[in-house]
Design an enzyme around this catalytic site. Structure first.
Site, short mmCIF file in Angstrom:
data_model
loop_
_atom_site.label_atom_id
_atom_site.label_comp_id
_atom_site.label_asym_id
_atom_site.label_seq_id
_atom_site.Cartn_x
_atom_site.Cartn_y
_atom_site.Cartn_z
N GLY A 113 -43.07 -13.48 7.64
CA GLY A 113 -42.75 -12.64 6.50
C GLY A 113 -41.51 -13.12 5.77
O GLY A 113 -41.49 -13.24 4.54
N ASP A 159 -41.36 -13.89 19.92
CA ASP A 159 -42.81 -13.78 20.17
C ASP A 159 -43.51 -15.13 20.26
O ASP A 159 -44.61 -15.22 20.81
CB ASP A 159 -43.47 -12.96 19.05
CG ASP A 159 -42.85 -11.58 18.90
OD1 ASP A 159 -42.35 -11.05 19.91
OD2 ASP A 159 -42.86 -11.04 17.78
N MET A 201 -42.75 -7.77 25.33
CA MET A 201 -42.93 -7.80 23.89
C MET A 201 -43.85 -8.94 23.47
O MET A 201 -44.34 -9.70 24.30
CB MET A 201 -41.58 -7.93 23.20
CG MET A 201 -40.74 -6.66 23.24
SD MET A 201 -39.16 -6.87 22.40
CE MET A 201 -39.15 -5.40 21.42
N ARG A 203 -45.67 -8.40 20.10
CA ARG A 203 -46.52 -7.86 19.02
C ARG A 203 -47.99 -8.23 19.28
O ARG A 203 -48.56 -7.81 20.26
CB ARG A 203 -46.06 -8.39 17.67
CG ARG A 203 -44.69 -7.88 17.24
CD ARG A 203 -44.44 -8.18 15.79
NE ARG A 203 -44.55 -9.60 15.49
CZ ARG A 203 -44.51 -10.11 14.25
NH1 ARG A 203 -44.38 -9.31 13.22
NH2 ARG A 203 -44.60 -11.41 14.05
N VAL A 292 -34.41 -5.26 25.66
CA VAL A 292 -33.59 -6.10 26.53
C VAL A 292 -34.00 -7.57 26.41
O VAL A 292 -33.20 -8.48 26.61
CB VAL A 292 -33.70 -5.62 28.00
CG1 VAL A 292 -35.09 -5.89 28.56
CG2 VAL A 292 -32.65 -6.31 28.86
N ARG A 467 -34.85 -38.35 51.36
CA ARG A 467 -34.75 -39.53 50.50
C ARG A 467 -35.39 -40.77 51.14
O ARG A 467 -35.42 -41.84 50.53
CB ARG A 467 -33.28 -39.83 50.20
CG ARG A 467 -32.58 -38.73 49.41
CD ARG A 467 -31.14 -39.12 49.12
NE ARG A 467 -30.40 -38.07 48.43
CZ ARG A 467 -30.36 -37.95 47.11
NH1 ARG A 467 -30.99 -38.82 46.34
NH2 ARG A 467 -29.66 -36.97 46.55
N ARG A 656 -7.20 -27.64 33.12
CA ARG A 656 -7.80 -27.25 34.39
C ARG A 656 -9.00 -28.16 34.63
O ARG A 656 -9.60 -28.68 33.68
CB ARG A 656 -8.26 -25.80 34.35
CG ARG A 656 -7.15 -24.78 34.19
CD ARG A 656 -6.27 -24.70 35.42
NE ARG A 656 -5.28 -23.62 35.29
CZ ARG A 656 -4.08 -23.77 34.75
NH1 ARG A 656 -3.74 -24.94 34.22
NH2 ARG A 656 -3.25 -22.74 34.69
N MET A 663 -24.06 -27.00 43.08
CA MET A 663 -24.56 -25.76 42.49
C MET A 663 -25.58 -26.03 41.41
O MET A 663 -26.42 -25.18 41.10
CB MET A 663 -23.41 -24.95 41.91
CG MET A 663 -22.63 -25.63 40.81
SD MET A 663 -21.66 -24.50 39.82
CE MET A 663 -22.91 -23.80 38.79
#
Length: 785
Positions: A113, A159, A201, A203, A292, A467, A656, A663
């Site tokens: 739109g 969407d 969601m 639509r 959300v 490995r 720093r 991680m």
């Protein structure tokens, strides 16, 4: 290459640009790239409403005004629906406001739109200017200097319902929100033996629901494009009952908000809940995710996509300014390649989807959605419905699956997909624990459909991975293959997996046991594999670098620096000698500098980077972020760079350092890696099945041709099966990287967005194409993803 100084002097038509309702990463990219090429760039707050109202809604953007936007969700310049812009009078007011600011180039982000409205505005532009002259609101000179209006669109929609692009900006972030909720729900559902019905969601588009179902291994999904048959209530309840009988403690049903049955009657979460409770007596809960899904921190994928698309939009506007006949285009993504498509062709095809849905031509609607949507749906159908043994095709083939190399998020989803598609194809599937070390030790067992339940969302490698290369144990591995009559091999892993498959291929002359179909799926956070643009696990690792979590990642670090002022963080990432993680993570996190092995640097470069940051600290932006790939330079290690920046920045900023370490390998897989691993594994097993049938002669499987030992990888727009023997020549084995790496073309983009003067190579930028031509047909060796 673009020369920012020349561009600003020569291209007078680029004087005024407007950014409308862009998501923040796209806003940042358009503004900074626009300034880089010498244009004035304007924010128009509150979308079309701000364009109509004018005044303080139209403000010139500066480099500093888009700082700290990357990690902010939504759009900081606002967006609003505007009924007035739909009228001729409203568009006349908007034209007047643009002319007064000499804005003749619009970058618009929105759905069909919004983009249709922009195109209509462009088509009416000359007439609107004439009306303004007649009313005495603008001069003839203003009309001449603003005679043409150029428009480039970017699609922003969670969407993913716009035809012509594989992914719209915002979709991946929405998937992150959905999967976070589903993962959290699954823990409580398992504890209490519950069934959860989740509404997502979308639509009239089922993309979010379908991909979410793939990513979490849902028991059932309802989407508008695939209405269930009349007896769906009986079939679904039977499946849920069978799952509980096999001691599965939870059921997940995902419902798209526009879900319908084959009679166009809505299917609601409450109806499904009541059905399950009435028929089965299961404790059932409904969760409607709602808005959300639109919020939260944008994912790394969306930040990178929006940045690439924003820069591409600027380049498209530059070219449009040099041509009088360029149609309004939309910047799209196909596979891993940016393309430009005529805006109205995309809008018309998007509208054709809804027309097909209204006429109950659901197969046509799926086809119009595009090959990416179609392949997701095909993969879901392969994995969702377990066939009875009597319904399986007859096959006497045994297929082994193993993980090799370092663990990577998404490996487990790939194994689950391979096992279940293999069983659906009629094969007996075997799992090998601990890679080739477990192979030669005989750690092999048959793996069944139910054994891989719940694997999709698990990080690491549930099969175990090592490995160890097979070269020193070829005789023992061949013996195990004889014992278990292994007819095909699927290896999922990183560089060691590639080397392993090469060793097995080269050993075919000595061991007939290796003369079988063998396929490798690249799975490594380093993304250092030849033959593929992307590897399973890399997206999760990049999100680990940038997302705001409990861990000290880049967004959190930048927030810390923002609070204390004048602070620079030095971050070390993994990747071996491959700078992909550092570079793409730097692009997603808004890094000032990224040091990698592929782009050598010396002490003069380090000094120049320090001076650049020193100048930056004199502005309102008083924080810095520097990423360093772990093997970028033997002498200039993280401690050295930290000490250099600390010494040179005395009195201006403090430093720093942080080493992210392993991680980056851990955590739950991202939606992209779950979906990517699931789809490529399914495609690989289908290739294995086809190759097994072709190589079965005289009562046995035998093949020694190069094209039966392949790596399946994404190359630009397509998934391609490539012989590992050919990829050997494309590989730097010393540094364990491909000789050519596509992402190096993102380096100038990253530097431009960090305000470095550099040339940007436009040779690989998108070219204007037609919607019907953007996807090549599937061939023997390649298929669209």
């Amino acid at each position: 290459p673009c020369d920012p100084e020349k561009q600003g002097q020569e291209d007078l038509k680029m004087e005024g640009w407007m950014v409308l309702a862009c998501m923040n990463a796209a806003v940042r990219a358009v503004v900074r790239m626009g300034i880089y090429v010498g244009a004035k760039v304007y924010f128009i707050h509150e979308g079309y409403q701000g364009m109509v109202d004018g005044g303080d809604n139209i403000i010139e953007a500066t480099w500093e005004s888009v700082s700290s936007m990357l990690q902010v969700g939504g759009t900081v310049i606002g967006s609003a629906r505007c009924k007035e812009f739909r009228t001729h009078e409203g568009r006349l007011k908007a034209a007047l406001n643009l002319v007064k600011h000499s804005i003749t180039n619009l970058c618009v982000i929105g759905g069909d739109g919004s983009l249709t409205g922009a195109n209509l505005f462009r088509e009416e532009w000359s007439g609107l200017l004439n009306e303004l002259v007649e009313q005495g609101l603008v001069s003839e000179e203003e009309v001449r200097s603003n005679s043409e209006l150029h428009i480039v669109g970017m699609v922003g929609s969670i969407d993913n319902d716009f035809c012509g692009t594989d992914m719209t900006i915002g979709t991946d972030s929405a998937l992150h929100r959905i999967i976070e909720v589903v993962d959290a729900i699954m823990t409580t559902a398992q504890s209490h033996q519950r069934t959860f019905v989740l509404e997502v969601m979308g639509r009239h588009c089922g993309y979010l629901a379908m991909v979410s179902a793939l990513a979490c291994g849902a028991d059932w999904v309802f989407i508008p494009e695939m209405p269930p048959e009349d007896d769906w209530e009986d079939v679904m309840c039977q499946k849920l009952s069978e799952n509980r009988a096999e001691r599965k403690r939870l059921n997940i049903i995902i419902v798209a908000e526009g879900a319908i049955d084959c009679h166009n009657k809505p299917i609601t979460c409450d109806y499904i809940k009541d059905l399950v409770v009435r028929r089965l007596g299961f404790d059932t809960r409904v969760t409607i995710l709602g808005h959300v899904q639109r919020g939260g921190t944008p994912s790394a994928f969306d930040r990178i996509l929006a940045s690439r698309m924003g820069v591409e939009a600027v380049l498209a506007l530059l070219e449009a300014s040099d041509s009088d006949n360029t149609p309004a285009c939309v910047v799209s993504l196909v596979g891993n390649q940016a393309v430009r498509l005529p805006l109205m062709e995309c809008v018309q095809m998007t509208q054709e989807v809804q027309k097909a849905m209204d006429e109950k031509k659901f197969e046509d609607a799926v086809r119009l959605r595009g090959r990416s949507f179609e392949n997701n749906l095909v993969t879901y159908r392969l994995l969702s419905h377990r066939k009875a043994d009597s319904e399986l095709p007859s096959s006497s083939f045994n297929v082994a699956v193993l993980n090799v190399g370092a663990p990577a998020a998404g490996m487990n989803g790939a194994v689950r997909s391979a096992v279940r598609v293999g069983i659906t194809e009629g094969h007996k599937m075997f799992a090998v624990n601990d890679g080739f070390e477990g192979f030669y030790k005989g750690q092999i067992k048959e793996i069944k459909w139910g054994d891989v339940g719940g694997w999709t969302g698990q990080g690491g490698s549930l099969l175990g991975t090592k490995r160890t290369l097979p070269g020193a144990h070829l005789d023992k591995i061949a013996e195990q293959m004889r014992i278990y009559n292994i007819n095909a091999l699927l290896v999922i892993g990183g560089f060691e997996a590639f080397e392993s498959l090469l060793q097995l291929y080269e050993a075919r002359a000595d061991f007939q046991e290796f003369c079988i179909p063998m396929c490798m799926l690249p799975a490594t956070i380093s993304n250092n594999m030849p033959g593929t643009d992307l590897s399973i696990g890399a997206d999760t690792a990049i999100n680990a670098i940038v997302e705001v979590r409990e861990r000290p990642t880049c967004d959190r670090i930048k927030q810390s620096a923002s609070g204390t002022k004048r602070r620079v963080f030095i971050i070390e990432t993994m990747g071996g000698y491959c700078g992909y993680l550092a570079t793409v993570g730097g692009l997603a996190a808004g890094a000032d500098t990224v040091y990698i092995y592929e782009e050598p640097f010396d002490i003069r470069d380090l000094q120049a980077n320090v001076e650049h940051l020193t100048q930056k600290m004199k502005t309102s932006i008083q924080r810095g972020l520097v990423l360093r790939n772990e093997n970028c330079n033997e002498n200039f290690n993280t401690d050295f760079i930290y000490q250099l920046y600390s010494e040179e920045g005395q009195g201006v900023f403090d430093c720093r350092k942080n080493i992210l370490g392993h991680m980056q390998q851990g955590g739950a897989p991202s939606p992209f890696d779950r979906n990517f691993g699931t789809k490529v594994a399914a495609k690989a097993i289908q290739w294995v099945t086809k190759t097994l049938k072709e190589s079965f002669k005289g009562g046995r499987v035998f093949t020694n041709s190069p094209d039966t030992a392949c790596l399946l990888g994404m190359r630009r727009r397509a998934m391609v099966f490539q012989p590992v023997s050919q990829l050997r020549d494309e590989t730097d084995f010393v540094h364990r990287i491909p000789k050519e790496q596509w992402w190096l073309k993102l380096r100038p983009l990253m530097k431009i967005l960090a305000k470095y003067k550099t040339s940007y190579d436009v040779s690989d930028s998108g070219q204007l194409e037609h919607v019907t031509q953007i996807r090549p047909r599937e061939t023997k060796t390649s298929a669209d993803i």
